[in-house]
Design an enzyme around this catalytic site. Sequence first.
Site, PDB file in Angstrom:
ATOM      1  N   GLY A 234     -22.142 -21.340   0.290  1.00 39.32           N
ATOM      2  CA  GLY A 234     -23.276 -22.003  -0.348  1.00 39.32           C
ATOM      3  C   GLY A 234     -23.940 -23.076   0.476  1.00 39.32           C
ATOM      4  CD  GLU A 453       0.466   2.004  -1.977  1.00 42.03           C
ATOM      5  OE1 GLU A 453       0.655   0.809  -2.269  1.00 42.03           O
ATOM      6  OE2 GLU A 453      -0.105   2.353  -0.925  1.00 42.03           O
ATOM      7  CG  HIS A 456       3.809  -1.855  -0.398  1.00 37.41           C
ATOM      8  ND1 HIS A 456       4.157  -2.652   0.678  1.00 37.41           N
ATOM      9  CD2 HIS A 456       3.045  -0.851   0.109  1.00 37.41           C
ATOM     10  CE1 HIS A 456       3.619  -2.146   1.783  1.00 37.41           C
ATOM     11  NE2 HIS A 456       2.947  -1.047   1.460  1.00 37.41           N
TER      12      HIS A 456
END
Length: 647
Positions: A234, A453, A456
């Site tokens: 910003g 997966e 993990h």
Amino acid sequence: MPDRPEKSDEQQKGPRKIWSWTTFLFLILSYLLAQVLINQFLTPERISWSDFRQFYGQEDVEHLVVVNNELAEIYIRESSLNKEPFADLKNPAGPHFIFTIGSVESLERKLSEAKEAFGFEEELDIIYEKRTDWFSALLAWMLPVLLIIGLFYLMSRRIKSPGDINPFDFVKSKAKIFDTTNIKQPKFADVAGHESAKVEVMEIVDFLKNPSFYTRLGAKIPKGVILVGPPGTGKTLMARAVAGEAKVPFFSISGSEFVEMFVGVGASRVRDLFQKAKEKAPSIIFIDEIDAVGRSRGSAFSLQSNDERESTLNQLLTEMDGFGENVGVIVMAATNRPDILDKALLRPGRFDRHIYLELPNISEREAIFKVHTRQLVLSPDLNLAQLAAMTPGFSGADIANICNEAALIAARKTREQIEQEDFYEAIDRIIGGLERKGKIISEKEKERIAYHEAGHAVVSWFEKEAEELMKVTIVPRGKSLGAAWYQPEEHAILTKSQLMASLVVALGGRAAEKLIFNEVSSGALDDLEKATKQAYTMVAYYGISDKVGNISFYDSSGRTEQSLHKPYSESTGRLIDSEVKEFIELAFAKAMKILESHRDQLEILAQELLEKEVIDKNNLIEILGKRAGTNTSVAQVPPGIEKINLT
């Protein structure tokens, strides 16, 4: 009759100028046209030598006039003008015909031969003349001059109608000026988060509004403010808010607009910019991406001594703090690469204030969500606090993208309001990419992805220092074939145990493949890349390794990256490599140990993934049990924002 309104001076001058130029061009064209017509109707007919020889043999030729040794003008006897060939002559007074002679010697020789052939006794009279075509000579000399004068006039004339371009403005500043008459600019209320930065910037605005309040005690108004921070935080929006709040002329320009291929243009634009700003003082100049011209002059790959960018930088330094007074002009700049800026540019007296805009924290992210959802049609059940908790590490630009993507998703589903799950899907899409449900994956590969997966998930679930697991999926998304999603806590610092835990989790998928299939695959490329980079950071930057010691080779100035030499010796490099390898091997061994202890749960989770493709936190609790040290009493848990890809 009502009185007609009087025309202004500009309205009176405009038509007169146009009429004068139109009249001038009309006279020139009329003169040229007249010359063409004269040449067309009064120029004698051009004939050949054989035609002339025929006239000469009939004793119709009175005399010849040789002009400039090139043309011969034929004059016919008055007594012969009544004959048929000469009845329609354009100019009865003569000359009547012309022909090209080639050369004087050739003409005299041919006339002598013709005289003998016809048996004439008298020689034909020949007059030799030198003539100058003043019209052609004057036109050849005046036309280029007139063209240059006309071009110069068109280039130098300042056309006042919008959209026209003055070529002499090439060396002038291209800055856009914003004031009370321009389009509406955002206010500080539209800039969420960065409260401490807004305090400093608002003080600059107060300087401009009430300078006497500060100068009464002898204080001086700061000359420059530089906004520093990662992309999307910003910086430009903050500068636009200053333009909206200050109520003073605001000049906005990009640093790249100073740089041109022509020498001296950048410096000239800097001078012109500051001159305009001083004329409208008090005013603000905002230079976005100032690193385009403010690059350091002393680094290895810096600007050359005669570089156009260096002359532009020198002029900028002089304008900000030189012999001349720069009263009432505040310079603001923005960059995400402060390490490469020249030190002379950053010193007090030029940029007195350095304001850092960091990535927003959870409360600031919630405020940013409120700003970007003002114009959206939201569901009453929308929980912005939960969205803020799901997006650690996101910048304001990322959050704006999420809000817009959620609106697009809801529109595609033909909904009347934007639901919470639309935001979840938007976060998934922005982080992982678009779902590729049509991607063809064999059953054997899909099984390997599921175990990867699941590895993990199991490792992160039973590793105490690991981040909280939120969802596991084997749906291909973007470049990944599957993902484990986490909701990390926001830490100001990280300990060695936390860093090692992230290494263990990163290698959990590869360890699961090794455990189940007794071999690894190329699918863990992304995991290995992240683990290797993190291990090098731990050893070479954070000084965590006992063997390397409390040494850091991190260079915050960024000059090490530009150097051709490493900041350490070859022996130290070998030691760093060995420590990195040891850290990764220890993490892999720990991941294998966790998976061996919970192999049954790994098998169940992998089979569930093959069946459902997506498993959320509630299902994880059912399969893996309650995770120690975490709050697992959540009915509906959204996906997290960090993942480990199976590429």
